[in-house]
Design a protein around this motif. Structure first.
Motif, PDB file in Angstrom:
ATOM      1  N   GLY A  98      36.442  44.763  21.331  1.00 21.43           N
ATOM      2  CA  GLY A  98      37.219  43.618  21.790  1.00 21.43           C
ATOM      3  C   GLY A  98      37.646  43.682  23.240  1.00 21.43           C
ATOM      4  N   ALA A  99      37.158  44.688  23.977  1.00 20.46           N
ATOM      5  CA  ALA A  99      37.503  44.805  25.390  1.00 20.46           C
ATOM      6  C   ALA A  99      36.594  43.905  26.235  1.00 20.46           C
ATOM      7  N   THR A 100      36.857  43.897  27.539  1.00 17.69           N
ATOM      8  CA  THR A 100      36.039  43.137  28.484  1.00 17.69           C
ATOM      9  C   THR A 100      35.370  44.113  29.438  1.00 17.69           C
ATOM     10  N   SER A 101      34.109  43.860  29.774  1.00 17.78           N
ATOM     11  CA  SER A 101      33.369  44.694  30.700  1.00 17.78           C
ATOM     12  C   SER A 101      32.677  43.791  31.709  1.00 17.78           C
ATOM     13  N   ILE A 102      32.712  44.168  32.991  1.00 23.44           N
ATOM     14  CA  ILE A 102      32.182  43.307  34.048  1.00 23.44           C
ATOM     15  C   ILE A 102      31.207  44.072  34.943  1.00 23.44           C
TER      16      ILE A 102
ATOM     17  N   ALA B 134      39.024  36.056  37.530  1.00 27.17           N
ATOM     18  CA  ALA B 134      39.234  36.823  36.301  1.00 27.17           C
ATOM     19  C   ALA B 134      38.639  36.112  35.080  1.00 27.17           C
ATOM     20  N   PRO B 135      38.129  36.874  34.115  1.00 26.15           N
ATOM     21  CA  PRO B 135      37.607  36.272  32.879  1.00 26.15           C
ATOM     22  C   PRO B 135      38.755  35.723  32.037  1.00 26.15           C
ATOM     23  N   THR B 136      38.452  34.752  31.187  1.00 23.89           N
ATOM     24  CA  THR B 136      39.493  34.138  30.362  1.00 23.89           C
ATOM     25  C   THR B 136      39.461  34.591  28.916  1.00 23.89           C
TER      26      THR B 136
ATOM     27  N   PRO C  35      37.600  37.959  26.141  1.00 29.26           N
ATOM     28  CA  PRO C  35      36.866  39.229  26.116  1.00 29.26           C
ATOM     29  C   PRO C  35      35.349  39.033  26.093  1.00 29.26           C
ATOM     30  N   GLY C  36      34.621  40.094  26.416  1.00 29.61           N
ATOM     31  CA  GLY C  36      33.166  40.052  26.384  1.00 29.61           C
ATOM     32  C   GLY C  36      32.570  40.747  27.591  1.00 29.61           C
ATOM     33  N   LEU C  37      31.252  40.636  27.752  1.00 23.06           N
ATOM     34  CA  LEU C  37      30.545  41.199  28.891  1.00 23.06           C
ATOM     35  C   LEU C  37      30.245  40.089  29.893  1.00 23.06           C
ATOM     36  N   TYR C  38      30.560  40.329  31.163  1.00 23.22           N
ATOM     37  CA  TYR C  38      30.384  39.322  32.205  1.00 23.22           C
ATOM     38  C   TYR C  38      29.587  39.887  33.373  1.00 23.22           C
ATOM     39  N   PHE C  39      29.028  38.969  34.161  1.00 22.61           N
ATOM     40  CA  PHE C  39      28.459  39.332  35.448  1.00 22.61           C
ATOM     41  C   PHE C  39      29.280  38.649  36.529  1.00 22.61           C
TER      42      PHE C  39
END
Length: 309
Positions: free
Chosen positions: A116-120, A207-209, A211-215
């Motif tokens: 459930g974390a976020t990774s960028i 910033a992301p809004t 959780p998930g994987l982003y570029f």
């Protein structure tokens, strides 16, 4: 610039930020956005009220000392994995990057995203030639196209200046480290993002809004990259390197991972973990990925990184 200043001023790692106001119009917009971006205390110290730079500086120092006492009185509380926003970075890549530290970081990133974390993932120029592979992992065709478009936009901006960015890669340091082609460098750099699906694409410093994987569209240079990550409210970074780099951050704990053991042994005061054990046959990719995951958790719980020390 406004996004970057406002975002870094409100990074969730910060208890408070002191804004030294000199009376320029841009300050109002930075402060306005900062108040919308996060919950960090924003303390304004004005040159108009202080009457001189010397008095403004002293007022800032006095206020900082007061806030530091408040911050030290704060008590730690339990937080879910969703509170972690991880930044993925590499610098000074070598021939081992794509087979040791980067894929091991990908293992840790996948595990965090699953929790459930976020990774960028950032560094647009570092994925040139591999963007179509990342796009295939997008949650929707639209997100996949955004990845392709961001890379095309970046390359077009460089070509406008008459620079063949693909022809200039790998860099001299990369070549000395054993990398032979742009494809080898990009495919290795992309490994940091593991195998999870991409949730979305972020502009620099946004910033992301969820959780998930982003570029995130960022430069490849370490300092500008970390500034964008800080503004995007990333709260811990893992930075892999095969050539060695002292780069850290004042607001984000930056965990350094070496791609080869000789480099780890040569600068032990700068490198937190050694992934060269994979190439040496001592550990598996999964085992090093687990070590990186555990290190991220320990740092999230307050353990200092080498860069912080």
């Amino acid at each position: 610039i406004i996004h970057s200043l406002a975002g870094n001023a409100t990074n969730p790692n910060l208890y408070a930020t002191i804004l030294l106001r000199l009376g320029t119009p841009i300050e109002d917009e930075v402060i306005h956005r900062a108040k919308k971006y996060g919950k960090t205390k924003l303390i304004e110290v004005s040159l108009t009220e202080a009457k001189s730079i010397e008095k403004l500086t002293q007022a800032g120092i006095d206020r900082a000392n007061e806030l530091l006492k408040e911050a030290k009185a704060e008590q730690r509380v339990h937080a879910p994995f969703s509170a972690i926003v991880l930044g993925l970075e590499c610098g000074g890549s070598d021939a081992y990057s794509g087979i040791t530290a980067n894929p091991a970081l990908g293992v840790a990133s996948d595990a965090l995203v699953e929790q459930g974390a976020t990774s960028i993932l950032g560094e647009t120029m570092e994925i040139l030639g591999a963007e179509h592979l990342l796009a295939k992992r997008a949650v929707t065709k639209e997100v996949g196209q955004q990845i392709i478009d961001v890379v095309a936009r970046y390359e077009a901006s460089i070509n406008y200046e008459g620079i063949d960015i693909r022809g200039a890669q790998p860099s001299r340091g990369n070549i000395e480290g054993g990398l032979s082609t742009l494809e080898e460098k990009s495919l290795g750099a992309a490994k940091k993002a593991g195998n999870a699906q991409f949730t979305g694409v972020l502009e620099y410093a946004i910033a992301p809004t969820k959780p998930g994987l982003y570029f995130m569209d960022t430069p490849g240079h370490d300092i500008e990259q970390l500034a964008g990550f800080g503004a995007g409210h990333i709260n811990v970074v893992v930075f892999t390197s095969g050539r060695g780099t002292p780069t850290g951050s004042a607001i984000m704990p930056t965990i350094k991972v070496s791609t080869n053991t000789p480099m780890y042994e040569s600068i032990p005061d700068l490198i937190d973990l050694d992934a060269g054990t994979i190439a040496d046959g001592i550990e598996t990719l999964a085992q090093v990925g687990d070590r990186i995951f555990n290190e991220i958790v320990q740092v999230a719980n307050g353990q200092l990184t080498k860069a912080e020390r």
